[in-house]
Design a protein around this motif. Structure first.
Motif, PDB file in Angstrom:
ATOM      1  N   UNK A 194       0.816  -1.212   0.000  1.00 52.70           N
ATOM      2  CA  UNK A 194       0.000   0.000   0.000  1.00 52.70           C
ATOM      3  C   UNK A 194       0.852   1.266   0.000  1.00 52.70           C
ATOM      4  N   UNK A 195       2.122   1.154  -0.405  1.00 47.91           N
ATOM      5  CA  UNK A 195       3.002   2.323  -0.460  1.00 47.91           C
ATOM      6  C   UNK A 195       3.526   2.517  -1.873  1.00 47.91           C
ATOM      7  N   UNK A 236      -8.608   2.882  -3.023  1.00 50.26           N
ATOM      8  CA  UNK A 236      -7.817   2.277  -1.936  1.00 50.26           C
ATOM      9  C   UNK A 236      -7.441   3.386  -0.970  1.00 50.26           C
ATOM     10  N   UNK A 237      -8.279   3.574   0.034  1.00 46.52           N
ATOM     11  CA  UNK A 237      -8.151   4.734   0.923  1.00 46.52           C
ATOM     12  C   UNK A 237      -6.860   4.738   1.723  1.00 46.52           C
ATOM     13  N   UNK A 277      -3.293   2.327 -13.394  1.00 46.72           N
ATOM     14  CA  UNK A 277      -2.263   1.315 -13.112  1.00 46.72           C
ATOM     15  C   UNK A 277      -1.965   1.239 -11.615  1.00 46.72           C
ATOM     16  N   UNK A 278      -1.910   2.383 -10.958  1.00 43.30           N
ATOM     17  CA  UNK A 278      -1.662   2.377  -9.512  1.00 43.30           C
ATOM     18  C   UNK A 278      -2.794   1.644  -8.792  1.00 43.30           C
ATOM     19  N   UNK A 309      -4.706  -3.002  -5.923  1.00 44.92           N
ATOM     20  CA  UNK A 309      -5.784  -3.958  -5.688  1.00 44.92           C
ATOM     21  C   UNK A 309      -5.400  -5.391  -5.964  1.00 44.92           C
ATOM     22  N   UNK A 310      -4.263  -5.620  -6.561  1.00 46.74           N
ATOM     23  CA  UNK A 310      -3.794  -6.982  -6.859  1.00 46.74           C
ATOM     24  C   UNK A 310      -2.356  -7.125  -6.350  1.00 46.74           C
TER      25      UNK A 310
END
Length: 410
Positions: A210-211, A236-237, A353-354, A359-360
């Motif tokens: 998540x970074x 993605x909060x 893309x981000x 998400x994957x």
């Protein structure tokens, strides 16, 4: 003969200048001051870049043999001294300076990084039976064309080399055409990849997934990145952004850009180390940010700056995103793209893309692992090269009547 005579006259003039108040650097290059220490190996690199790229090889050799490092620049010399190795400015390619240097050091092997060819140095080393080797050797088409006009100079220099590892197949082919013996050719090694390949990446984690690290960004890129990050955060909060700008002097400018979008950033220059949006506006800390990020956008590629190296994020097993402007590393990005280790984005597709990779996380991790694997493949294993250089340093050799090195059967 003409070269030796000309450099001899130039040296006499420089010695007069040195005695009349020339710089300490000039005296060091003329070897007219304190004599250098005795060493088994004389290792030479032009400056910081060449020596840094070869550091893993140099330190491996220095582990069990005495080494004298030389550079053409004071910054290169001082850096090697900072590694704890004996180092000084290289002697000029002039007869007296070289003889004084070789009389003092008495090396058994002279090792040059990348692409320096000095006619007098080559001949005097051969006359003393000192073996010569090159690693990471480069020869551009332009340089090869120039040397081809001087076969009587480049040919003898190449035939005196006992071992050479080229940086790429094109350099190897050009050197072979110019006279490098087949017996001297070693497996290719890209020195610039050795240090990244030695990095131990951080383990995978949800925090890394998540970074997003935007590494070495330039003017005009930060606004695009912030917009894409905000769009991806709507999905993605918890997505975090580390904005590591290329030039820290732009810190206030980028902070103002962030504030203008109604955002608040923690600034590394003010001591911050975390937060949803971190403005990394300091020097020398990129390693910290790579370790925290599972996804990396390489700066200098969304705007036309030629792109920065992809191998640093690859070393840390980051999934790599880059813009269309990667002319500085065309081959590297093409190879990473073919291995599904990097993806090209535009300002319009960046957010998508981000969000997709965030998400994957399993897919992003596979990309990072593929990037790391390709880096290791390209860097090669220096252990066999180091062992070969060690064997050259201890093997007996004698100069022949033409000043050419006699090679043993090994």
């Amino acid at each position: 003969m003409i070269y030796a005579a000309t450099t001899g006259l130039a040296e006499a003039a420089l010695r007069v200048r040195a005695r009349l108040g020339g710089s300490e650097s000039l005296r060091e290059r003329l070897v007219s001051g304190p004599a250098p220490a005795r060493a088994d190996l004389w290792v030479h690199g032009a400056s910081v870049g060449e020596l840094t790229s070869a550091r893993p090889v140099i330190e491996a050799l220095a582990a069990d043999q005495s080494v004298m490092v030389t550079a053409n620049s004071e910054t290169g010399r001082d850096m090697a001294l900072g590694w704890g190795l004996p180092a000084r400015l290289a002697p000029l390619d002039m007869p007296g300076a070289l003889r004084r240097f070789l009389d003092a050091v008495q090396p058994r092997l002279q090792l040059t990084m990348e692409n320096e060819f000095w006619p007098l140095r080559s001949r005097l080393l051969a006359e003393r039976g000192i073996r010569q080797a090159m690693i990471g050797a480069r020869m551009s088409q332009r340089s090869a064309s120039l040397w081809a006009r001087l076969p009587g100079v480049i040919g003898p220099m190449l035939r005196r080399i006992s071992a050479l590892s080229a940086q790429d197949p094109y350099s190897e082919a050009r050197l072979r055409q110019l006279g490098l013996p087949e017996a001297a050719i070693l497996p290719r090694l890209d020195l610039k990849l050795l240090t990244p390949a030695q990095v131990r990446p951080s383990p995978d984690s949800a925090a890394r997934d998540l970074t997003l690290l935007a590494a070495s960004t330039h003017e005009g890129e930060e606004a695009m990145i912030l917009e894409a990050w905000l769009a991806a955060r709507r999905i993605h909060a918890d997505l975090r952004l580390i904005l590591a700008i290329r030039h820290p002097r732009r810190g206030d400018e980028v902070a103002a850009l962030i504030a203008a979008q109604g955002l608040t950033a923690a600034r590394r220059s003010e001591g911050a180390a975390g937060g949803p949006l971190l403005l990394a506006d300091t020097l020398g800390e990129m390693e910290i940010w790579y370790r925290q990020a599972g996804l990396c956008l390489v700066g200098g590629s969304l705007t036309d700056r030629g792109g920065h190296t992809p191998w640093e994020p690859a070393a840390h097993r980051c999934a790599i995103l880059h813009g269309p402007h990667v002319g500085n590393f065309t081959d590297a990005y093409a190879a990473l793209g073919a291995a599904d280790a990097a993806r090209e984005v535009t300002a319009e597709s960046l957010a998508t893309e981000i969000a997709n990779l965030t998400g994957a996380p399993a897919a992003a991790r596979r990309m990072g692992s593929a990037a790391r694997h390709l880096l290791e493949q390209r860097a090669g294993d220096p252990a066999a090269l180091v062992a070969h250089l060690r064997s050259l340093a201890i093997a007996p050799s004698e100069p022949d009547i033409d000043g050419m090195m006699t090679r043993d059967s090994s």
